[in-house]
Design a protein around this motif. Structure first.
Motif, PDB file in Angstrom:
ATOM      1  N   ASN A 171     -12.525 -20.971  61.645  1.00 20.16           N
ATOM      2  CA  ASN A 171     -13.685 -21.864  61.737  1.00 20.16           C
ATOM      3  C   ASN A 171     -13.619 -23.042  60.770  1.00 20.16           C
ATOM      4  O   ASN A 171     -14.531 -23.860  60.724  1.00 20.16           O
ATOM      5  N   SER A 172     -12.540 -23.122  60.003  1.00 15.62           N
ATOM      6  CA  SER A 172     -12.463 -24.175  58.997  1.00 15.62           C
ATOM      7  C   SER A 172     -12.319 -25.543  59.635  1.00 15.62           C
ATOM      8  O   SER A 172     -11.621 -25.720  60.632  1.00 15.62           O
ATOM      9  N   LYS A 173     -13.009 -26.526  59.051  1.00 20.06           N
ATOM     10  CA  LYS A 173     -12.836 -27.920  59.469  1.00 20.06           C
ATOM     11  C   LYS A 173     -12.008 -28.689  58.446  1.00 20.06           C
ATOM     12  O   LYS A 173     -11.910 -29.905  58.509  1.00 20.06           O
ATOM     13  N   HIS A 174     -11.458 -27.957  57.504  1.00 20.98           N
ATOM     14  CA  HIS A 174     -10.667 -28.587  56.454  1.00 20.98           C
ATOM     15  C   HIS A 174      -9.265 -28.853  56.985  1.00 20.98           C
ATOM     16  O   HIS A 174      -8.679 -28.016  57.664  1.00 20.98           O
ATOM     17  N   MET A 175      -8.722 -30.014  56.663  1.00 26.61           N
ATOM     18  CA  MET A 175      -7.427 -30.415  57.204  1.00 26.61           C
ATOM     19  C   MET A 175      -6.283 -30.190  56.211  1.00 26.61           C
ATOM     20  O   MET A 175      -5.141 -30.515  56.520  1.00 26.61           O
ATOM     21  N   GLY A 176      -6.575 -29.692  55.017  1.00 27.29           N
ATOM     22  CA  GLY A 176      -5.499 -29.363  54.078  1.00 27.29           C
ATOM     23  C   GLY A 176      -4.655 -28.222  54.636  1.00 27.29           C
ATOM     24  O   GLY A 176      -5.076 -27.503  55.540  1.00 27.29           O
ATOM     25  N   GLU A 177      -3.465 -28.049  54.105  1.00 26.41           N
ATOM     26  CA  GLU A 177      -2.554 -27.017  54.593  1.00 26.41           C
ATOM     27  C   GLU A 177      -3.121 -25.624  54.370  1.00 26.41           C
ATOM     28  O   GLU A 177      -3.726 -25.354  53.331  1.00 26.41           O
ATOM     29  N   THR A 178      -2.903 -24.720  55.320  1.00 18.45           N
ATOM     30  CA  THR A 178      -3.231 -23.313  55.102  1.00 18.45           C
ATOM     31  C   THR A 178      -2.162 -22.711  54.192  1.00 18.45           C
ATOM     32  O   THR A 178      -1.093 -23.277  53.988  1.00 18.45           O
ATOM     33  N   LEU A 224      -5.911 -38.230  41.259  1.00 18.11           N
ATOM     34  CA  LEU A 224      -6.673 -37.885  42.464  1.00 18.11           C
ATOM     35  C   LEU A 224      -6.512 -36.407  42.786  1.00 18.11           C
ATOM     36  O   LEU A 224      -5.487 -35.804  42.495  1.00 18.11           O
ATOM     37  N   ASN A 225      -7.548 -35.843  43.369  1.00 19.87           N
ATOM     38  CA  ASN A 225      -7.414 -34.569  44.063  1.00 19.87           C
ATOM     39  C   ASN A 225      -7.814 -34.813  45.515  1.00 19.87           C
ATOM     40  O   ASN A 225      -8.995 -34.832  45.842  1.00 19.87           O
ATOM     41  N   PRO A 226      -6.805 -35.047  46.384  1.00 20.61           N
ATOM     42  CA  PRO A 226      -7.101 -35.277  47.802  1.00 20.61           C
ATOM     43  C   PRO A 226      -7.579 -33.988  48.463  1.00 20.61           C
ATOM     44  O   PRO A 226      -7.421 -32.897  47.901  1.00 20.61           O
ATOM     45  N   HIS A 227      -8.119 -34.107  49.663  1.00 20.16           N
ATOM     46  CA  HIS A 227      -8.639 -32.941  50.405  1.00 20.16           C
ATOM     47  C   HIS A 227      -9.603 -32.144  49.519  1.00 20.16           C
ATOM     48  O   HIS A 227      -9.621 -30.904  49.583  1.00 20.16           O
ATOM     49  N   TYR A 228     -10.388 -32.845  48.695  1.00 20.23           N
ATOM     50  CA  TYR A 228     -11.271 -32.108  47.782  1.00 20.23           C
ATOM     51  C   TYR A 228     -12.209 -31.189  48.568  1.00 20.23           C
ATOM     52  O   TYR A 228     -12.790 -31.587  49.580  1.00 20.23           O
ATOM     53  N   LEU A 229     -12.348 -29.987  48.092  1.00 20.81           N
ATOM     54  CA  LEU A 229     -13.137 -28.944  48.754  1.00 20.81           C
ATOM     55  C   LEU A 229     -14.215 -28.428  47.814  1.00 20.81           C
ATOM     56  O   LEU A 229     -13.916 -28.019  46.697  1.00 20.81           O
ATOM     57  N   GLY A 254      -9.835 -16.071  44.084  1.00 23.91           N
ATOM     58  CA  GLY A 254      -8.966 -17.116  43.539  1.00 23.91           C
ATOM     59  C   GLY A 254      -9.817 -18.265  42.999  1.00 23.91           C
ATOM     60  O   GLY A 254     -10.999 -18.391  43.329  1.00 23.91           O
ATOM     61  N   GLU A 255      -9.221 -19.097  42.161  1.00 23.33           N
ATOM     62  CA  GLU A 255      -9.953 -20.196  41.542  1.00 23.33           C
ATOM     63  C   GLU A 255     -10.453 -21.200  42.587  1.00 23.33           C
ATOM     64  O   GLU A 255      -9.751 -21.506  43.539  1.00 23.33           O
ATOM     65  N   THR A 256     -11.651 -21.746  42.379  1.00 19.13           N
ATOM     66  CA  THR A 256     -12.123 -22.854  43.202  1.00 19.13           C
ATOM     67  C   THR A 256     -11.403 -24.123  42.750  1.00 19.13           C
ATOM     68  O   THR A 256     -10.802 -24.172  41.671  1.00 19.13           O
ATOM     69  N   LYS A 283     -19.636 -38.896  49.569  1.00 19.71           N
ATOM     70  CA  LYS A 283     -19.556 -39.044  48.111  1.00 19.71           C
ATOM     71  C   LYS A 283     -18.210 -38.507  47.613  1.00 19.71           C
ATOM     72  O   LYS A 283     -17.546 -37.736  48.303  1.00 19.71           O
ATOM     73  N   ALA A 284     -17.852 -38.883  46.416  1.00 24.43           N
ATOM     74  CA  ALA A 284     -16.678 -38.281  45.766  1.00 24.43           C
ATOM     75  C   ALA A 284     -17.163 -37.579  44.503  1.00 24.43           C
ATOM     76  O   ALA A 284     -18.250 -37.865  43.982  1.00 24.43           O
ATOM     77  N   ARG A 285     -16.362 -36.642  44.009  1.00 26.70           N
ATOM     78  CA  ARG A 285     -16.734 -35.894  42.803  1.00 26.70           C
ATOM     79  C   ARG A 285     -15.808 -36.313  41.671  1.00 26.70           C
ATOM     80  O   ARG A 285     -14.592 -36.348  41.832  1.00 26.70           O
TER      81      ARG A 285
END
Lengths: 234, 234
Positions: A166-173, B156-161, B171-173, B212-214
Motif C-alpha cells: 500500500n506504500s505510495k513512497h517511491m524510494g527503493e524497497t 539533502l535527504n531525498p525521498h524524505y519520509l 528500525g530507526e526512523t 513542505k520540507a523538513r
C-alpha cells in the motif's frame, strides 16, 4: 568452536530491551558471570556510559555483570581476557569506524573463531557478516573499510522489512536495495526480520525465532527459509 | 551564476518518469538543445545505455536530446563542452565512486559554479550537498570519499519520509537517522519529500513543489518550511 547469536533487533514491538531473547542469552553466556559490552554503535548518539547502563540492566536479569569495553585502559587486553561479549545496535558506520580505530576488529574476529561466546543485535549482528554493505544505516562517518568480522560466511540485513503493497513512497524497497548490492557483490544476504536470530555453533548456523527469513543470492530469486533451518551456501 | 534543480525523486506516486517536473526542466534547459546525462547511479543495476534511453524518452517530450556521458571517450572534455547536465537517481555510493574514478567530481563542481544548468533527482541531488552522508542508500561499493559537489551549503535527504505512527517496525526512523548524523556532523540537512525540489539561482535556494520540507540543524528541533521559502543558514 564458534558460539554466537546474531539477532535482528534488540527490541521487538511492544517488548522491553532484549526481553524476547533472555533465555538464549542465559544459555550462551552460561559459563561466565561477566560479559564485555561493546557500546560503540551509539544508537541516537547515546554516550558509552549511558548505553552500557541500559544494556547492563537487561543482563542483570540473567544474573550477569556487563562491563563496557570503553572503561578499560587496554581494550585489546580486555577482549583477550573476556569470557563473553555483546555488541549492541546503533549506527554500523560509527561502530565499524571505532573497531578499526581501536584496532580490535581482527582480535575480536579471532576471539570469536576461538570460541568466545558473542551476541550481537542489529549493528552488532551486521558486523558478523563478511562486510557491512547491507546495513540500513546512514553513512554518518567514513570508516577505513566496509570489511567486517566475517564470522559467518554471508551478510546480514537486520530489521528486514517486506515491501508494503500500500506504500505510495517511491524510494527503493529493501529487496531492491539488496538486488542492487548483488549487481556489485556475490556475497549471499540473509534478511532477518525483527524477532529472528541466527544461532551459530561451530559451522552450524541455524535460524531461530518464530519468523521466516528471506535469503538473497546473486542470480537467484529471493526465497524464504523457516525457523529451524540450517543455513548453508556453496 | 549557479543554475540548478535538485529534486527529491524522479517519479511521484502514480506518475511517469520526470513528468511532474517537465515545465521546470524546460525552463532550466531553455538555452540548449542537448543535455548530458550522468547515468552512473544505475538504479536496480540498470546498464548505462538502458538508463540513458529511459531518461532520453522523458527529455524528448521537451524537445531535448539527452546524451549519456558514458558514450564519450573523454567524459571530462564532454562535461567542459556541456550546455546542460542531468544526473539520475539510483545508488549514491555507486554514483560517487564513478565520479571519483572518472575524476569528474571536481570538474562537475566547477562547471556548476560557472553556470552549467544542472538537474539532479534523488542520488543526483544528494551529490549536490556537502557530503553524501545523509543518503538512504546501501553502501554496496566503497567510495574513496563521502565528500560530494558542495554546490549547496547543506546536505539533502531525498525521498524524505515522516515517521509512521502505526508502524510496528523497530528500525530507526529517518528523523532518528538524521539526528545521529548530527551527533557527528554540523552540516544542516533538508529532508525533501517526494514532489519537492530546490531551485538554485546564484546564491538563492528556493523550495518548490506543493509540499513542505523538513529542516534539521544541529542542536535545534527539526522544523518545517513552506514551498516558496528561500533557504539560508548562518
Amino acid at each position: 568452536m564458534k558460539n554466537l547469536i546474531t539477532a535482528s533487533t534488540s527490541t521487538v514491538y511492544g517488548g522491553e530491551y532484549l526481553d524476547y531473547i533472555t533465555d538464549e542469552m542465559a544459555e550462551l553466556f552460561k559459563d561466565t558471570e561477566e560479559v564485555i559490552f561493546i557500546p560503540y554503535a551509539r544508537p541516537g548518539g547515546i554516550s558509552h556510559d549511558e548505553y552500557t547502563e541500559k544494556a547492563a540492566k537487561a543482563f542483570s536479569k540473567i544474573g550477569k555483570k556487563l562491563v563496557g569495553l570503553h572503561t578499560f585502559d587496554n581494550p585489546l587486553e580486555a577482549l583477550k581476557n573476556a569470557k563473553g561479549a555483546f555488541t549492541g545496535g546503533g549506527n554500523t558506520f560509527v561502530l565499524v569506524s571505532a573497531l578499526y580505530r581501536l584496532e580490535i576488529m581482527q582480535p575480536l574476529r579471532e576471539a570469536i573463531f576461538n570460541g568466545l561466546p558473542y551476541m550481537g543485535t542489529s549493528a552488532g549482528s551486521n558486523i558478523c557478516g563478511v562486510s557491512m554493505q547491507t546495513t540500513n544505516d546512514m553513512p554518518i562517518v567514513y570508516p577505513p573499510s566496509f570489511k567486517t568480522l566475517g564470522v559467518i560466511p554471508f551478510n546480514l540485513n537486520p530489521h528486514y522489512l517486506d515491501p508494503d503493497p500500500n506504500s505510495k513512497h517511491m524510494g527503493e524497497t529493501r529487496e531492491t536495495r539488496i538486488a542492487e548490492f548483488h549487481t556489485q557483490n556475490t556475497i549471499p544476504v540473509i534478511g532477518l526480520r525483527e524477532g529472528s536470530w541466527l544461532r551459530v555453533k561451530g559451522d552450524e548456523i541455524m535460524l531461530k525465532g518464530e519468523l521466516k527469513a528471506r535469503v538473497f543470492e546473486q542470480g537467484k530469486e529471493p526465497y524464504e527459509v523457516k525457523s529451524g533451518t540450517s543455513l548453508k551456501f556453496h
